[in-house]
Write an enzyme that holds these catalytic residues in place. Structure first.
Site, PDB file in Angstrom:
ATOM      1  N   ASP A   1       1.959  10.676   2.147  1.00 45.10           N
ATOM      2  CA  ASP A   1       3.105   9.998   1.557  1.00 45.10           C
ATOM      3  C   ASP A   1       3.126  10.187   0.045  1.00 45.10           C
ATOM      4  O   ASP A   1       4.195  10.273  -0.570  1.00 45.10           O
ATOM      5  CB  ASP A   1       3.046   8.508   1.903  1.00 45.10           C
ATOM      6  CG  ASP A   1       4.416   7.860   1.937  1.00 45.10           C
ATOM      7  OD1 ASP A   1       5.402   8.552   1.655  1.00 45.10           O
ATOM      8  OD2 ASP A   1       4.496   6.664   2.254  1.00 45.10           O
TER       9      ASP A   1
ATOM     10  N   HIS B   1       2.968  -1.128   6.424  1.00 42.34           N
ATOM     11  CA  HIS B   1       3.086  -0.096   5.389  1.00 42.34           C
ATOM     12  C   HIS B   1       4.065  -0.600   4.348  1.00 42.34           C
ATOM     13  O   HIS B   1       5.256  -0.757   4.624  1.00 42.34           O
ATOM     14  CB  HIS B   1       3.598   1.208   6.028  1.00 42.34           C
ATOM     15  CG  HIS B   1       3.815   2.326   5.051  1.00 42.34           C
ATOM     16  ND1 HIS B   1       2.939   3.387   4.935  1.00 42.34           N
ATOM     17  CD2 HIS B   1       4.803   2.551   4.157  1.00 42.34           C
ATOM     18  CE1 HIS B   1       3.388   4.226   4.012  1.00 42.34           C
ATOM     19  NE2 HIS B   1       4.519   3.738   3.522  1.00 42.34           N
TER      20      HIS B   1
ATOM     21  N   CYS C   1      10.051   7.366  -1.341  1.00 45.03           N
ATOM     22  CA  CYS C   1      10.848   7.935  -0.249  1.00 45.03           C
ATOM     23  C   CYS C   1      12.122   8.558  -0.808  1.00 45.03           C
ATOM     24  O   CYS C   1      12.946   7.856  -1.397  1.00 45.03           O
ATOM     25  CB  CYS C   1      11.198   6.874   0.788  1.00 45.03           C
ATOM     26  SG  CYS C   1      12.210   7.514   2.148  1.00 45.03           S
TER      27      CYS C   1
ATOM     28  N   ASN D   1       4.051   3.611  -2.996  1.00 47.10           N
ATOM     29  CA  ASN D   1       3.381   2.704  -2.070  1.00 47.10           C
ATOM     30  C   ASN D   1       2.575   1.662  -2.843  1.00 47.10           C
ATOM     31  O   ASN D   1       2.271   1.818  -4.025  1.00 47.10           O
ATOM     32  CB  ASN D   1       2.419   3.496  -1.179  1.00 47.10           C
ATOM     33  CG  ASN D   1       3.138   4.506  -0.326  1.00 47.10           C
ATOM     34  OD1 ASN D   1       3.665   4.193   0.722  1.00 47.10           O
ATOM     35  ND2 ASN D   1       3.160   5.753  -0.796  1.00 47.10           N
TER      36      ASN D   1
END
Length: 311
Positions: A18, A216, A249, A258
């Site tokens: 990610d 998450h 994202c 994150n």
């Protein structure tokens, strides 16, 4: 269902997937391996190593085979990889990755923009992958990430009922597999009370024993750590995080990285929750990540004098 404080929590480090994929210019493979090794040295034994996607779609993941080869088979190290379709699952399994991660967004609009499929079509893809995992491994493991489980940048707030409907369909097509389900705060707009309600309502409705529950989170609104702490009070035993807060994202406008692994680890340590992760070494790994060109990082603990951060 009563809330409870767990004694231990598994941390899944997602920076190699990610996080790295949020950097547009391809990083040298050697740099990626050095970062992942530093994360392993810190005691992070669950690593989302990357994704088996088309290099044309995500050039950053073009060297995933070489990276997996460097770490696969190490005792005590659990590697997972995101797979967007059956072909990706086949490639991952061929490289020895036994833990596959598949993403379905609860929001129809986000799922369409993310993978150009309806939610129903993505669930068909999940079934195909589940069938492949059953065929390849009698003790198969599959991780389902339900994106936009709390908020969508296009549709707004997502209710737990909508999440539950998608999850119930997913459970049907993955029957017989060891299933881990992560509710993902893709935009980082969830609040602790919404996280608490979503996990509580769905676990009461579906039952919590047959599924491993994960969370998450992103830290766009500064709620990443708080959301994770409320999640573990509701039976979540697995938390995703990215060292130095690397990530984001591209299909969730405004979403930042994150939740930083080191920030989450500090909160867990202070609460007496065991993770097996060494803070001093984790911060060293986070410093390496923060030094990568093109990355966007955000971590509170890295700003604290190091002697106090590791005390």
């Amino acid at each position: 269902m009563t809330t409870h404080q767990p004694r231990t929590i598994e941390l899944v480090e997602v920076a190699p997937r990610d996080g790295f994929q949020s950097i547009s210019s391809p990083l040298p493979t050697a740099d990626k391996i050095r970062v992942i090794q530093a994360l392993v040295d810190a005691g992070l034994h669950r690593i989302e190593i990357g994704s088996f996607v088309s290099p044309k779609a995500v050039p950053q993941m073009a060297d995933i085979g070489d990276i997996v080869a460097e770490f696969i088979g190490r005792e005590g190290l659990r590697l997972s990889a995101l797979v967007p379709n059956l072909r990706g699952a086949e490639l991952a399994l061929a490289k020895g990755v036994r833990e596959l991660v598949y993403v379905v967004s609860v929001s129809e609009t986000h799922n369409s923009k993310n993978v150009r499929q309806s939610v129903s079509q993505s669930l068909d893809g999940l079934k195909a992958i589940a069938d492949k995992v059953r065929e390849s491994d009698s003790n198969g493991f599959l991780r389902l990430d339900l994106g936009t489980s709390f908020d969508c940048p296009y549709e707004g707030r997502i209710g737990w009922e909508q999440v539950s409907r998608v999850l119930e369909q997913a459970i049907e097509v993955t029957d017989g597999l060891r299933l881990e389900v992560a509710f993902c705060d893709t935009t980082g707009r969830a609040n602790p009370y919404q996280v608490q309600q979503t996990f509580r309502q769905i676990r009461q409705r579906i039952g919590g024993d047959a599924i491993t529950w994960a969370f998450h989170g992103h830290n766009t609104f500064g709620m990443g750590v708080a959301n994770a702490l409320f999640a573990i009070q509701e039976g979540v035993t697995v938390l995703d995080a990215s060292s130095a807060g690397l990530g984001g994202c591209p299909f969730a406008p405004g979403a930042t990285g994150n939740t930083a692994t080191e920030d989450l680890l500090f909160a867990l340590n202070e609460g007496g929750v065991e993770t097996g992760v060494d803070m001093a070494r984790l911060l060293e790994a986070a410093d390496l990540i923060a030094g990568l060109p093109g990355g966007h990082t955000a971590s509170s603990l890295r700003q604290v004098p190091r002697a106090r951060a590791v005390a």
